[in-house]
Design an enzyme around this catalytic site. Sequence first.
Site, mmCIF file in Angstrom:
data_model
loop_
_atom_site.group_PDB
_atom_site.id
_atom_site.type_symbol
_atom_site.label_atom_id
_atom_site.label_comp_id
_atom_site.label_asym_id
_atom_site.label_seq_id
_atom_site.Cartn_x
_atom_site.Cartn_y
_atom_site.Cartn_z
ATOM 1 N N LYS A 110 -0.994 -26.721 -14.929
ATOM 2 C CA LYS A 110 -2.064 -27.657 -14.587
ATOM 3 C C LYS A 110 -1.503 -28.882 -13.864
ATOM 4 O O LYS A 110 -2.082 -29.363 -12.899
ATOM 5 C CB LYS A 110 -2.846 -28.066 -15.833
ATOM 6 C CG LYS A 110 -3.774 -26.949 -16.303
ATOM 7 C CD LYS A 110 -4.456 -27.277 -17.615
ATOM 8 C CE LYS A 110 -5.361 -26.143 -18.049
ATOM 9 N NZ LYS A 110 -5.845 -26.315 -19.425
ATOM 10 N N LYS A 189 -4.737 -14.427 -10.122
ATOM 11 C CA LYS A 189 -5.661 -14.463 -11.272
ATOM 12 C C LYS A 189 -6.917 -15.253 -10.899
ATOM 13 O O LYS A 189 -6.829 -16.344 -10.342
ATOM 14 C CB LYS A 189 -4.977 -15.154 -12.465
ATOM 15 C CG LYS A 189 -5.859 -15.235 -13.708
ATOM 16 C CD LYS A 189 -5.348 -16.271 -14.707
ATOM 17 C CE LYS A 189 -6.238 -17.504 -14.757
ATOM 18 N NZ LYS A 189 -7.076 -17.701 -15.918
ATOM 19 N N LYS A 192 -11.489 -20.723 -12.192
ATOM 20 C CA LYS A 192 -12.417 -21.736 -11.680
ATOM 21 C C LYS A 192 -11.679 -22.704 -10.772
ATOM 22 O O LYS A 192 -12.204 -23.187 -9.794
ATOM 23 C CB LYS A 192 -12.979 -22.564 -12.842
ATOM 24 C CG LYS A 192 -13.976 -21.842 -13.697
ATOM 25 C CD LYS A 192 -14.216 -22.653 -14.980
ATOM 26 C CE LYS A 192 -14.539 -21.759 -16.130
ATOM 27 N NZ LYS A 192 -14.072 -22.246 -17.431
#
Length: 321
Positions: A110, A189, A192
């Site tokens: 992230k 993958k 969102k």
Amino acid sequence: MRILSGIQPSGSLHLGNYFGMMKPAIELQDQGEAFYFIANYHSMTSLVDPQARRSNTLDVALDFLACGLNPSKTVFFRQSDVPEVTELAWILTTVTPMGLLERCHSYKDKIARGISPSHGLFAYPVLMAADILLYDSNVVPVGRDQKQHVEVTRDIAIKFNETYGQTFVIPEERIREDVASVPGIDGQKMSKSYGNAIEIFGEEKPLRKRIMSLVMDSRSPQEPKPDADKNIAIQLLKLVAPPEVSKDYEDRLRAGGLGYGDLKKALFEHYWNSFAAARAKRAELVADLPYVERVLAEGAAKARTLAQKVLKRARIASGLE
Ligand code: ADP
Ligand code: TRP
């Protein structure tokens, strides 16, 4: 057997969420006592728009109910309606080794994608451990990317039990290997946050466009493709079409003579039709939002009763009471 899982209201739900987590979770409803929730506290680590959080939360509720979550069997609630989870998260942080969190891939991924490294983002797995342990969960159905978080949960539970005596049930992840990582339109993958997702629900035209933009190579239609099983459109078709249909397309792609455009068109049609019933159900739910609110309120009341019982156990074990 108690089954628990959560999903963040951080954007529109997509085929990866559906096949990796929601469908397996919905199928497990009949095999035990299921608790599913909308992880709105977790979404605060990556989304800062309050109105977006509110509307995404409602969307997740609508999507999950439309896809078959049955609120008369399953306890369905908003994470923040059971604030006890934040107290348990604090208690658990005190027995969580720093190194355990430093090793988490999801935190590193992230940050690499530009999400700001807040303490909340770092401590995310501890809140997730609290979610799981607060309901004495045995089984946690998730996609592969969440495997490490459930392992961290187990380590934290074991550490607490060693420190303060037997308190928490040790949970296990349940990952369906066939759908553990659904590819997005670029072959990575589906997520969102990668801009490569195909939504479960949405407008027909943009979704058709999105599927037509699936990234393929430049081989001509005639050329045989021995690697047909690696093709993203084939992989997605296997999820949304009957097995004999996807096998037929795969065989034709392998033999040569099937163009990528025709393959993508077929994928769109099967995808669109496979969610027709859910789309109709969702439209019904949208017309009765007070019902959806009632489901979440009743779910929260049931979840909270159990949460208070387990939290009390942890408070007593650790000498807070
Ligand atoms: P996203 O990566 O899109 O933000 P979340 O992290 O909110 O998705 O994931 C919600 C659930 O859906 C988790 O159980 C996760 O493992 C599962 N999931 C998400 N993307 C995929 C995927 N591409 N394939 C399989 N499961 C997935
Ligand atoms: N971290 C999960 C995800 O991004 C969502 C989540 C929060 C969760 N708490 C949970 C999943 C507890 C399973 C159990 O997908």
